[in-house]
Design an enzyme around this catalytic site. Structure first.
Site, PDB file in Angstrom:
ATOM      1  N   TYR A   5     -13.183 -10.373  -3.703  1.00 11.54           N
ATOM      2  CA  TYR A   5     -11.864  -9.832  -4.059  1.00 11.54           C
ATOM      3  C   TYR A   5     -11.175  -9.268  -2.825  1.00 11.54           C
ATOM      4  CZ  TYR A   5      -8.810  -6.200  -6.250  1.00 11.54           C
ATOM      5  OH  TYR A   5      -7.778  -5.380  -6.615  1.00 11.54           O
ATOM      6  N   ASN A  58      -3.965   3.121  -4.787  1.00  8.72           N
ATOM      7  CA  ASN A  58      -3.236   1.849  -4.724  1.00  8.72           C
ATOM      8  C   ASN A  58      -3.956   0.736  -5.474  1.00  8.72           C
ATOM      9  OD1 ASN A  58      -0.879   2.319  -2.722  1.00  8.72           O
ATOM     10  ND2 ASN A  58      -2.644   3.256  -1.719  1.00  8.72           N
ATOM     11  N   GLY A  59      -5.284   0.667  -5.345  1.00  6.43           N
ATOM     12  CA  GLY A  59      -6.021  -0.401  -6.017  1.00  6.43           C
ATOM     13  C   GLY A  59      -5.891  -0.304  -7.520  1.00  6.43           C
ATOM     14  N   ARG A  60      -6.090   0.908  -8.058  1.00  8.71           N
ATOM     15  CA  ARG A  60      -5.994   1.091  -9.509  1.00  8.71           C
ATOM     16  C   ARG A  60      -4.583   0.827 -10.011  1.00  8.71           C
ATOM     17  NH1 ARG A  60      -8.419   6.938  -9.580  1.00  8.71           N
ATOM     18  NH2 ARG A  60      -7.973   6.734  -7.356  1.00  8.71           N
ATOM     19  N   HIS A 119       0.849  -1.202   0.000  1.00  9.26           N
ATOM     20  CA  HIS A 119       0.000   0.000   0.000  1.00  9.26           C
ATOM     21  C   HIS A 119       0.887   1.255   0.000  1.00  9.26           C
ATOM     22  CE1 HIS A 119      -4.173   1.395   0.622  1.00  9.26           C
ATOM     23  NE2 HIS A 119      -3.630   2.418   1.258  1.00  9.26           N
ATOM     24  N   ASP A 165      -3.194   7.341  -2.015  1.00 11.56           N
ATOM     25  CA  ASP A 165      -4.453   6.988  -2.673  1.00 11.56           C
ATOM     26  C   ASP A 165      -4.100   6.380  -4.021  1.00 11.56           C
ATOM     27  OD1 ASP A 165      -7.138   6.720  -3.137  1.00 11.56           O
ATOM     28  OD2 ASP A 165      -7.513   8.828  -3.562  1.00 11.56           O
TER      29      ASP A 165
END
Length: 391
Positions: A262, A229-231, A223, A227
């Site tokens: 997920y 991180n997922g994408r 991480h 902001d």
């Protein structure tokens, strides 16, 4: 995140959080270079590998293997962004790119368009540079492009403690590494997975599908950014495939439709060291994406043939005959884009568009809301159709 939530063998990676004496953060364990015993179904792994092989074989017979590239990249951008809560759909993204106006569109349409740019930048980098190009510098560049219009640091690792959850850090479901540990964790990820190559002392070699599953989960455990991180982490998966010269499968659609599973699968990796659920989910996503790619190509070719039949009475050099083939790749256009694409006058482009509207190939959106854009709805509807569940 309580220590009791963490498997005993992972507790050695917990460290104190400054100013929070009762909170521990997880410094990501070393990136695994082999799947733990029992991680992932061998049958699913075999089926996913076969599906990828069938896609490669099918692509060899395609006259234009890149026919899906533009729209699939954009669909991935939409679906990956929707996992994070954006509202933009594919039609809206394509409209924005055709008109470069956000009037009447969701505010986050620009965010989704930045995803397109970041993904394409990464694909170009690894296609020219291979696995050597897949490093921490590229990851930071991709993040900076993704977050271009966001009010957060761009392309730099976070300098504050993060946690997963909407409340206090004490109640977080996961607390990733303190800022001081991020760089070392990312360099470990780069060395052991982003630039993976089998070592002489290793008995087996990780499949490329296992590599991309491990890379994504490890990245999300680290991480590294404030902001996005997922994408950013989801972009890594198709980049690993593309870096090996393979079709860059896009998995976000399946992950979006199974969002809770997920997140649960990643959490099991992070807190329990259980890789099986996440590895199997990756294999299922590959099965779906590979099959959908072949099915989509077949359906788009069928639409193209039907359009060719519907316009066969027009002159071969007319806009009506030439534009439909381009609509398969770019299903939202304006008169200006048609004029530029076909090198014709604006009058000729407008006349051709009107003819295609009469035939039913194009539809105009509400001018007051959308601007004067024209949509090949049959293509967009097919792209939005959920894939068949693989057997």
């Amino acid at each position: 995140m309580r220590q009791s939530d963490v498997a005993p063998h992972l507790r050695q990676h917990l460290v104190p959080v400054d100013g929070k004496p009762n909170v521990r953060a997880m410094v990501a364990p070393p990136t695994p270079r082999a799947l733990p015993a029992g991680s992932g179904s061998p049958a699913l792994a075999h089926a996913a590998s076969q599906a990828l092989g069938r896609l490669i074989g099918a692509m060899e017979g395609w006259i234009n293997p890149d026919i899906l590239t533009r729209t699939l990249v954009r669909r991935e951008a939409v679906q990956s962004s929707q996992i994070e809560g954006t509202k933009t759909d594919l039609d809206e993204l394509l409209t924005y790119e055709a008109t470069w106006s956000a009037d009447g569109l969701p505010p986050d349409v620009r965010t989704t368009q930045h995803y397109v740019e970041a993904l394409q930048y990464g694909l170009d980098a690894v296609r020219s540079g291979g696995r050597a190009a897949l490093d921490c510098t590229l990851v930071r560049q991709i993040h900076a492009m993704l977050m271009e219009h966001e009010n957060v640091p761009k392309g730099t690792y976070r300098d504050i403690q993060a946690w997963i959850g909407t409340g206090r850090i004490e109640d977080a479901s996961f607390v990733p590494a303190p800022p001081a540990d991020i760089d070392a964790c990312m360099r470990d990820l780069e060395r052991n997975m982003l630039r993976y190559a089998r070592r002489e002392d290793e008995q087996g070699e990780l499949t490329v599908l296992a590599q991309m599953a491990i890379a994504h989960a490890q990245f999300e455990t680290i991480h590294p950014f404030n902001d996005g991180n997922g994408r950013t982490g989801r972009i890594l998966m198709p980049l690993i495939l593309a870096a090996e010269g393979l079709p860059p499968l896009y998995l976000s659609g399946m992950l979006m439709r199974n969002r809770s599973g997920y997140y649960s699968a990643l959490k099991q990796v992070q807190l329990q060291g259980k890789w099986g659920p996440w590895i199997d989910m990756t294999y299922r996503a590959v099965l779906e994406a590979a099959g959908e790619c072949v099915s989509l190509a077949d359906d788009l070719r069928a639409i193209g043939r039907a359009w060719s039949d519907a316009t066969s009475g027009y002159r071969s050099h007319s806009v009506v005959r030439r534009l439909p083939e381009l609509l398969i790749e770019q299903p939202v256009v304006t008169a200006n884009t048609v004029a530029a694409l076909l090198d014709v006058s604006l009058v000729a482009a407008s006349k051709g568009i009107n003819e295609l509207m009469t035939i039913g190939i194009l539809k105009a959106k509400d001018q007051r809301t959308w601007g004067r854009s024209f949509h090949a709805s049959e293509i967009i509807d097919r792209l939005n159709k959920a894939p068949a569940t693989p057997r």
